[in-house]
Design a protein around this motif. Structure first.
Motif, mmCIF file in Angstrom:
data_model
loop_
_atom_site.group_PDB
_atom_site.id
_atom_site.type_symbol
_atom_site.label_atom_id
_atom_site.label_comp_id
_atom_site.label_asym_id
_atom_site.label_seq_id
_atom_site.Cartn_x
_atom_site.Cartn_y
_atom_site.Cartn_z
ATOM 1 N N ILE A 43 0.824 -1.206 0.000
ATOM 2 C CA ILE A 43 0.000 0.000 0.000
ATOM 3 C C ILE A 43 0.858 1.255 0.000
ATOM 4 O O ILE A 43 0.535 2.238 -0.649
ATOM 5 N N SER A 44 1.974 1.236 0.699
ATOM 6 C CA SER A 44 2.824 2.426 0.777
ATOM 7 C C SER A 44 3.427 2.799 -0.572
ATOM 8 O O SER A 44 3.847 3.927 -0.771
ATOM 9 N N GLU A 45 3.471 1.869 -1.514
ATOM 10 C CA GLU A 45 4.050 2.139 -2.823
ATOM 11 C C GLU A 45 3.016 2.519 -3.875
ATOM 12 O O GLU A 45 3.370 2.829 -4.998
ATOM 13 N N LEU A 46 1.737 2.499 -3.525
ATOM 14 C CA LEU A 46 0.700 2.802 -4.502
ATOM 15 C C LEU A 46 0.608 4.303 -4.736
ATOM 16 O O LEU A 46 0.466 5.081 -3.791
ATOM 17 N N PRO A 47 0.682 4.735 -5.986
ATOM 18 C CA PRO A 47 0.472 6.160 -6.263
ATOM 19 C C PRO A 47 -1.012 6.491 -6.129
ATOM 20 O O PRO A 47 -1.872 5.648 -6.364
ATOM 21 N N ALA A 48 -1.319 7.690 -5.731
ATOM 22 C CA ALA A 48 -2.714 8.112 -5.558
ATOM 23 C C ALA A 48 -3.270 8.605 -6.891
ATOM 24 O O ALA A 48 -3.500 9.776 -7.100
ATOM 25 N N ASP A 49 -3.465 7.696 -7.829
ATOM 26 C CA ASP A 49 -3.995 8.083 -9.134
ATOM 27 C C ASP A 49 -5.430 7.591 -9.292
ATOM 28 O O ASP A 49 -5.975 6.918 -8.426
ATOM 29 N N GLU A 50 -6.052 7.940 -10.376
ATOM 30 C CA GLU A 50 -7.455 7.613 -10.621
ATOM 31 C C GLU A 50 -7.700 6.106 -10.655
ATOM 32 O O GLU A 50 -8.724 5.638 -10.160
ATOM 33 N N ALA A 51 -6.772 5.344 -11.212
ATOM 34 C CA ALA A 51 -6.955 3.888 -11.297
ATOM 35 C C ALA A 51 -7.055 3.271 -9.905
ATOM 36 O O ALA A 51 -7.901 2.403 -9.664
ATOM 37 N N ASN A 52 -6.225 3.709 -8.997
ATOM 38 C CA ASN A 52 -6.268 3.162 -7.639
ATOM 39 C C ASN A 52 -7.506 3.616 -6.887
ATOM 40 O O ASN A 52 -8.069 2.863 -6.100
ATOM 41 N N ARG A 53 -7.921 4.844 -7.127
ATOM 42 C CA ARG A 53 -9.170 5.298 -6.510
ATOM 43 C C ARG A 53 -10.343 4.470 -7.018
ATOM 44 O O ARG A 53 -11.245 4.118 -6.265
ATOM 45 N N GLU A 54 -10.317 4.137 -8.311
ATOM 46 C CA GLU A 54 -11.388 3.329 -8.896
ATOM 47 C C GLU A 54 -11.385 1.925 -8.303
ATOM 48 O O GLU A 54 -12.440 1.357 -8.013
ATOM 49 N N THR A 55 -10.214 1.354 -8.100
ATOM 50 C CA THR A 55 -10.122 0.037 -7.480
ATOM 51 C C THR A 55 -10.653 0.086 -6.052
ATOM 52 O O THR A 55 -11.404 -0.798 -5.630
ATOM 53 N N ALA A 56 -10.290 1.118 -5.316
ATOM 54 C CA ALA A 56 -10.775 1.265 -3.944
ATOM 55 C C ALA A 56 -12.285 1.429 -3.918
ATOM 56 O O ALA A 56 -12.973 0.839 -3.082
ATOM 57 N N ARG A 57 -12.809 2.207 -4.854
ATOM 58 C CA ARG A 57 -14.258 2.402 -4.933
ATOM 59 C C ARG A 57 -14.954 1.075 -5.236
ATOM 60 O O ARG A 57 -15.972 0.745 -4.633
#
Length: 95
Positions: A43-57
């Motif tokens: 998790i600490s290496e994940l960039p805060a981009d739209e793709a990760n926000r979409e995965t979290a959503r």
């Protein structure tokens, strides 16, 4: 840098990925790639981009659903109307 990986998955798994991808508004292959990356990326290496926000959503929305609490707190309008009518008809002045 990215790599291409060809996978063979069951129809059942593909249907589940396809359903979640449709809910998230992304392509099934994009969602599958995000899920695999998420599994193997700390998790600490994940960039805060739209793709990760979409995965979290998508992960968050898996918890959406319905809840049946039974008749105790029912939202059945006829039952509520009957309870209200009974209370309005009650002329006891004990309160």
């Amino acid at each position: 840098m990215s790599q291409i990986l060809t996978l063979e998955i069951s129809e059942q798994v593909f249907a589940a990925i396809q359903k979640q991808a449709a809910k998230a508004g992304v392509a099934p292959e994009h969602l599958a790639a995000l899920l695999i990356e998420q599994q193997f990326t700390p998790i600490s290496e994940l960039p805060a981009d739209e793709a990760n926000r979409e995965t979290a959503r998508t992960r968050f929305e898996r918890h959406f659903g319905t809840l049946n609490l039974g008749n105790t707190t029912s939202s059945d309008n006829e039952s509520i109307d009957a309870d209200l009518a009974k209370e309005y008809a009650n002329t006891d002045e004990d309160e």
